[in-house]
Design a protein around this motif. Structure first.
Motif: not given
Length: 467
Positions: A92, A161, A158
């Motif tokens: 992330h 997160e 991502e």
């Protein structure tokens, strides 16, 4: 077996060390704090920066994927071997909030190297651990003379997160075809210590609920009515008291259905770790261990399901006394789940059990938060063994195995994609995730680069997934 030469990998990494750190510092300067709305443009800027850098690294595909919240980054680099495994790396690019006044010695978004440590928000969690794959794949190519990785390599980085991944599963389901992989590598994790490199084999899942108890329509006089009507605060206390049996086991019927027990080999491996229980208790700010009978502390934290009371309240909370039967009370519960447990089945079992605890005259409401499934990869899985071998070559030490007691979105990848989840991280407990003065040990960071460089050849040479 054709392995990436260790000396060639190290020589390439050494030549590109300074440029790698300059690039990482540029990324760390972007305050991609997903939990704070005012930083939404910075999270988008972080995603754009990474996508551009992955293109510069050589990935023929690098895209920013929007979500209902913060964007993710996707990249792919197919192998020229059609039979090679496909590997998806997860991490992330969002970070926790940070400000100088929180206790930082320097500006958290102005990276500083002191000694052999890089200090900045995101240095370890998780930008540093995502970024080492960029130099790792370049070292892999340079040392082997390949023009494409030995495996078909994909990345999914991502952007939410640190906000609880509210849109992650929907994102994975929507792009399941493009994300399809034979194995998932999660680089959002850590090692036991600087001297003990480890590979994590699984995460626990999580179910959370709030239970509200309603009795009288308003607070009523305990002298006039107490002892003659049911008390919701008493009902809440009785429910909490019934949550465990005398052996520390969760007393909810059906809770342990399907639990995958530890193997004797796993118990032996956990016992080999240099675990100092007294030091662990000091870190936990606690004074004694406690839990399910028959299991060690590490086994309880990593591999056994649990139930915890996170909050309890009801009635008068002010100074002095107020002699009432309160109209309502509540408890907040969380359940850590292990491999084999079904999230939906556990939630149903908890609801049925809770409803049976309350007396007539008490109305119960139970609400579950979105849950997380557990994930576990067997010790003998060939991809897991590749990770351990690659890390062992980089660290030049035996690699041991752990699990994580917490939970994360990795289980969604396993659940949706049907691929084993493996963990490759180089962070150590002293790195201070989420805390002031977060840092990464530079020696370990470059061991992560080296591990990544070795891993792709090892996977391609030793594992051919069934078609």
């Amino acid at each position: 077996m054709s392995q990436t030469p260790d000396s060639a990998v190290r020589a390439y990494i050494d030549r590109h060390r300074a440029g790698f750190l300059d690039d990482l510092a540029a990324w760390l300067r972007i305050p991609s704090v997903s939990t704070q709305p005012e930083h939404a443009p910075d999270v988008r800027r972080s995603a754009d920066w990474l996508a551009a850098k992955l293109t510069g690294t050589g990935f023929p595909v690098a895209e920013v994927w929007p979500t209902e919240g913060a964007p993710a980054v996707y990249a792919e680099w197919p192998s020229d071997d059609p039979g090679a495994p496909t590997v998806l790396v997860y991490g992330h690019h969002d970070v926790q909030p940070a400000a100088r006044e929180d206790g930082w010695d320097t500006d958290p978004f102005e990276p500083v190297v002191r000694g052999n440590r890089l200090f900045a928000r995101g240095a370890a969690d998780d930008k540093g651990q995502v970024f080492f794959h960029t130099l790792g794949v370049r070292a892999h190519l340079a040392a082997t003379g390949r023009t494409a990785p030995a495996v078909s390599l994909k990345l999914l980085i991502e952007g939410e997160e640190e906000s609880g991944s509210p849109n992650f599963r929907v994102l994975v389901e929507a792009h399941a075809g493009r994300l399809a992989a034979d194995a998932v590598i999660v680089s959002d994790t850590g090692m036991w210590s600087e001297d003990t490199p480890t590979v994590c084999t699984g995460l626990r899942g999580l179910a959370e609920c709030e239970i509200r108890f309603h009795g009288p329509d308003q607070d009523i006089h305990s002298g006039a009515f107490g002892g003659a009507v049911p008390n919701p605060a008493t009902a809440a206390a009785r429910l909490v008291a019934a949550l465990h049996d005398e052996h520390g086991r969760v007393a909810v019927p059906g809770f342990y259905d399907g639990v995958v027990d530890l193997t004797e080999r796993e118990r032996e491996l956990f016992a080999e770790l240099p675990f100092d229980e007294a030091e662990w208790l000091r870190t936990a700010k606690s004074h004694a261990t406690h839990g399910e009978a028959g299991y060690s502390t590490l086994e309880r934290v990593w591999a056994r399901p649990t139930a915890e009371v996170n909050g309890i309240g009801g009635g008068y909370q002010g100074a002095g006394s107020k002699t009432i039967v309160p109209s309502s009370a509540f408890v907040k519960l969380s359940f850590r789940l292990v491999a084999g447990q079904d999230l939906g089945a556990v939630e149903k079992a908890v609801q049925v059990w809770a409803e049976r605890q309350v007396p007539a005259g008490i109305r119960l409401e139970i609400q579950f938060s979105p849950g997380t499934r557990p994930c576990l990869t067997p010790l003998d899985h060939p991809a897991l063994q590749s990770v351990a071998r690659a890390m062992g070559r980089a660290f030049q030490k035996p690699v041991r195995f752990t699990r994580e007691g917490g939970s994360g979105p990795a289980a969604d990848l396993q659940d949706v994609l049907g691929a084993p989840v493996l963990f490759l991280g180089i962070s150590v407990p002293s790195d201070g995730w989420h805390a002031p003065n977060e840092k990464v040990e530079l020696d370990l960071l470059f061991r992560g680069v080296e591990t990544s460089a070795h891993l792709w050849s090892d996977l391609a040479d030793t594992w051919r997934p069934a078609p």
